[in-house]
Design an enzyme around this catalytic site. Structure first.
Site, PDB file in Angstrom:
ATOM      1  N   SER A  18       0.835  -1.195   0.000  1.00 34.18           N
ATOM      2  CA  SER A  18       0.000   0.000   0.000  1.00 34.18           C
ATOM      3  C   SER A  18       0.878   1.258   0.000  1.00 34.18           C
ATOM      4  O   SER A  18       1.621   1.474  -0.954  1.00 34.18           O
ATOM      5  CB  SER A  18      -0.963  -0.046   1.188  1.00 34.18           C
ATOM      6  N   ASP A  22      -5.686  -3.833  -1.894  1.00 31.77           N
ATOM      7  CA  ASP A  22      -4.647  -3.468  -0.930  1.00 31.77           C
ATOM      8  C   ASP A  22      -4.120  -4.689  -0.171  1.00 31.77           C
ATOM      9  O   ASP A  22      -4.885  -5.416   0.473  1.00 31.77           O
ATOM     10  CB  ASP A  22      -5.255  -2.463   0.053  1.00 31.77           C
TER      11      ASP A  22
END
Length: 311
Positions: free
Chosen positions: A50, A200
């Site tokens: 991320s 993510d």
């Protein structure tokens, strides 16, 4: 040959953390670079999840720690970083679309946080700012300059972690891999790669430090702003952040580091202290706290290292 002549193999793993986690991590990179007299761009492998994927894209593309710090401070920096922070997302996601992201995750016996990510609605966030960053750093190989730059994402239908850029991973463009690693469920839409949907990587693990186990490295530096050593209490919204995310992410990272140490790999772990969290607040996307977070982390991460932090 003396011990000083021996070259350690060393990896860098950077966890998820949103806008504030990225600021905290840049300060941690400054502290680590100074303490070890080491340029993180020289790591044998760069692993990011991320916001961590965003930072290793910069490092793997050739931007130095001093340039990442200058970007955070608003000064002259690497040309590819110009205007990047100004285009970052705001504090809250746009109104999501109808339907659930991946309800089938509930049937797979996954950890509750991972399974629950499939119940979030379809995100409508615009990841164009990440695409621009990738286009600025991609080189002739189709990847960043550092070939062992791994961007961690999660298959949104199976919960499997995938480190794009690693051996055996599905082939993705740099833009696809970066956007996938940042695709927070409910905020951004999943990114399609090779007939699969990716979100993510933080939905599966805060840092996925154990993915470097096959490399048999001498040492790994782990920077994890969404994890903490021990349990840190919180009130109100902060209590929700601790119970729903931080405690789970911290326990997961503890287990991953235990695996590394059992295999003989030394680990230097920096994570968010109670004092850091008081400055950051419960919303890691709140850019209003970015500079305060950076300035505080410049002190606290140095303190952790001075106290001889080891996992």
């Amino acid at each position: 040959m003396t011990s000083s002549d021996i070259q350690l193999s060393r990896g860098l793993v950077i966890g998820c953390g949103g806008t504030l986690g990225a600021a905290w991590t840049v300060a941690a990179l400054v502290a680590v670079s100074d303490a070890l007299a080491w340029d993180p761009r020289d790591a044998d492998v760069l692993v990011g999840t991320s916001a961590g994927a965003e930072l290793v894209t910069m490092l793997g593309g050739g931007a130095g720690v001093d340039e990442l710090l200058a970007m955070q401070l608003g000064g002259p920096t690497h040309p590819a970083l110009d205007g990047h922070l100004a285009a970052a997302p705001g504090r809250f996601p746009p109104l999501p679309g109808p339907g659930l992201g991946s309800p089938g995750l509930l049937r797979r016996g996954l950890p509750p946080v991972t399974a629950a990510s499939g119940l979030l609605p379809h995100g409508r966030g615009d990841a164009a700012w990440l695409d621009r960053l990738a286009q600025r750093f991609v080189c002739n190989s189709g990847w960043v300059r550092h070939p062992a730059t791994w961007l961690v994402s999660m298959d949104y239908d199976t919960g499997e972690r995938v480190a794009f850029g690693s051996p055996g991973a599905p082939t993705a463009t740099l833009s696809e891999a970066l956007r996938a690693s940042w695709a927070i469920p409910g905020w951004y839409p999943p990114v399609p790669v090779d007939g699969r949907r990716f979100v993510d990587g933080g939905a599966a693990s805060t840092a996925s430090a154990d993915l470097v186990l096959p490399l048999e490295l001498d040492e790994v530096v782990v920077l994890a702003p969404m994890a903490s050593t021990g349990r840190i209490a919180g009130r109100g919204a902060a209590r929700i952040e601790r119970l729903m995310l931080r405690n789970w992410m911290s326990s997961g990272l503890d287990a991953e580091i235990a695996k590394l140490e059992a295999a003989g790999t030394g680990v230097i772990r920096l994570d968010a202290t109670a004092e850091d969290l008081a400055v950051m607040g419960p919303n890691f996307m709140d850019g209003r706290r970015r500079l305060a977070t950076l300035e505080h982390s410049l002190v606290t991460t140095r303190t952790q290292l001075a106290n001889g932090v080891r996992a």
